[in-house]
Scaffold this motif. Structure first.
Motif, PDB file in Angstrom:
ATOM      1  N   ASN A   1       0.809  -1.216   0.000  1.00  0.00           N
ATOM      2  CA  ASN A   1       0.000   0.000   0.000  1.00  0.00           C
ATOM      3  C   ASN A   1       0.845   1.271   0.000  1.00  0.00           C
ATOM      4  OD1 ASN A   1      -2.460  -1.484   0.107  1.00  0.00           O
ATOM      5  ND2 ASN A   1      -2.189  -1.733   2.319  1.00  0.00           N
ATOM      6  N   GLY A   2       1.970   1.223  -0.661  1.00  0.00           N
ATOM      7  CA  GLY A   2       2.813   2.406  -0.779  1.00  0.00           C
ATOM      8  C   GLY A   2       2.383   3.288  -1.936  1.00  0.00           C
ATOM      9  N   THR A   3       2.736   4.567  -1.845  1.00  0.00           N
ATOM     10  CA  THR A   3       2.411   5.529  -2.893  1.00  0.00           C
ATOM     11  C   THR A   3       3.643   6.372  -3.201  1.00  0.00           C
ATOM     12  OG1 THR A   3       0.108   5.677  -2.167  1.00  0.00           O
ATOM     13  CG2 THR A   3       0.924   7.440  -3.584  1.00  0.00           C
ATOM     14  N   ILE A   4       3.951   6.497  -4.475  1.00  0.00           N
ATOM     15  CA  ILE A   4       5.029   7.377  -4.923  1.00  0.00           C
ATOM     16  C   ILE A   4       4.466   8.337  -5.953  1.00  0.00           C
ATOM     17  CG2 ILE A   4       7.219   7.536  -6.166  1.00  0.00           C
ATOM     18  CD1 ILE A   4       7.989   4.839  -5.065  1.00  0.00           C
ATOM     19  N   THR A   5       4.738   9.629  -5.771  1.00  0.00           N
ATOM     20  CA  THR A   5       4.352  10.647  -6.740  1.00  0.00           C
ATOM     21  C   THR A   5       5.590  11.464  -7.090  1.00  0.00           C
ATOM     22  OG1 THR A   5       2.121  10.795  -5.806  1.00  0.00           O
ATOM     23  CG2 THR A   5       2.847  12.604  -7.225  1.00  0.00           C
ATOM     24  N   LEU A   6       5.911  11.534  -8.364  1.00  0.00           N
ATOM     25  CA  LEU A   6       7.099  12.262  -8.810  1.00  0.00           C
ATOM     26  C   LEU A   6       6.722  13.217  -9.928  1.00  0.00           C
ATOM     27  CD1 LEU A   6      10.170  12.789  -9.020  1.00  0.00           C
ATOM     28  CD2 LEU A   6      10.288  10.850 -10.589  1.00  0.00           C
ATOM     29  N   ASP A   7       7.139  14.470  -9.799  1.00  0.00           N
ATOM     30  CA  ASP A   7       6.905  15.488 -10.826  1.00  0.00           C
ATOM     31  C   ASP A   7       8.237  16.171 -11.111  1.00  0.00           C
ATOM     32  OD1 ASP A   7       6.153  17.603 -12.428  1.00  0.00           O
ATOM     33  OD2 ASP A   7       4.323  18.025 -11.318  1.00  0.00           O
TER      34      ASP A   7
END
Length: 314
Positions: free
Chosen positions: A42-48
């Motif tokens: 249930n991990g989340t990664i957001t990269l911009d």
């Protein structure tokens, strides 16, 4: 300790959900590097990342139901890996990648069951995508010119939706599963090329070509497969080689200078080509050497001037 006891201990171990957001610089930032690894569920990664020359290496390993979202604006590169836990299990991982501007590169690997990947590119990008295990879903959109993507799906019930919008784009898709894989391909623009290879049974491929000088080459091996689609425009090519029993193939083309080729090696196969326009070419070859042409069916319909048609059953 027995394997199942170890497995149960692993599943019962509390895993905290982890959410990380990375923003690499402003709209004029360049040459940034982002590296991140998550081990868990249930991990989340957001990269911009904005700007040219950025690099991202993102890993979600040893877990399930992880989500990863990457947006790169500029000529950048991204490497994404979503894998299983220490026992090889992985279910429900989701990856979304969007690359804008030209000359970007991406590599995405998903290992496990029921994974989903969505990739969209604007500009002149290239990349590879590998999905291993069953029930994988892929959505790929190329919007621009000179994009190149290679896709490998290994497992049953894989689904791929491929869209090429622009000119001189290339897609190479390979599906290697036992059964029920599906491909939906759309080409809109000029001189796009798609090559699809699939093996197994009860697989299905549908296509739409809208524009000029687009090309589709298909190789299906297995039983009960279906290949069908239509093209609108001039100088398009749709070609399929199908091997196995009880397969169905159908091509409809509207325009001038188009070519349709169906080559089936099987028993109880059905092949159909319909063309409306001038100077079109159609050919059907049905080979059933082991079955003496058992119940094969071929049909070509042409409406226009200067068309040519060939049917060869043996």
């Amino acid at each position: 300790m027995a394997f199942m006891e170890i497995r149960q201990m692993f599943l019962l171990r509390p895993l905290a959900a982890l959410t990380l957001a990375l923003v690499a610089g402003s709209a004029i930032a360049q040459n940034n590097t982002a590296a991140l690894q998550q081990d868990g569920t249930n991990g989340t990664i957001t990269l911009d990342q904005s700007g040219a020359g950025n690099n991202a290496a993102l890993y979600q390993l040893q877990g399930e139901n992880n989500e990863l979202s990457v947006v790169q604006t500029g000529a950048s590169s991204a490497t994404i890996t979503q894998g299983g836990d220490v026992y090889g299990y992985a279910v429900g991982n989701v990856a979304t990648l969007r690359q804008e501007a030209g000359s970007s590169v991406h590599s995405l690997i998903q290992d496990g069951f029921g994974n989903q990947a969505t990739i969209s590119s604007v500009g002149s990008n290239s990349g590879t995508l590998t999905q291993v295990a069953s029930n994988a879903q892929l959505t790929l959109e190329q919007n621009g010119d000179n994009n190149q993507v290679r896709v490998d799906q290994s497992g049953d019930s894989a689904m791929a939706t491929l869209t090429q919008l622009g000119s001189d784009n290339r897609v190479l898709l390979t599906q290697q599963g036992y059964s029920v894989d599906s491909v939906e391909l759309t080409q809109r623009g000029q001189a796009n090329v798609a090559t699809v290879t699939s093996s197994g049974k009860f697989n299905e491929l549908t296509f739409t070509q809208d524009g000029n000088r687009n090309e589709l080459n298909v190789d299906q091996a297995g039983r009960g497969n279906r290949f069908s689609g239509s093209s609108t425009g001039d100088d398009n090519l749709a070609s399929a080689t199908v091997r196995g029993d009880s397969n169905q193939t159908s091509i409809v083309q509207t325009g001038n200078g188009n070519e349709a080729r169906l080559d089936t090696t099987s028993a109880i196969s059905t092949a159909s080509i319909s063309q409306v326009g001038d100077s079109n070419r159609a050919s059907i070859l049905q080979s059933s050497a082991n079955f003496n042409g058992f119940n094969d069916s071929a049909r070509i319909s042409q409406n226009g001037f200067g068309n040519s048609a060939t049917i060869n059953q043996r």
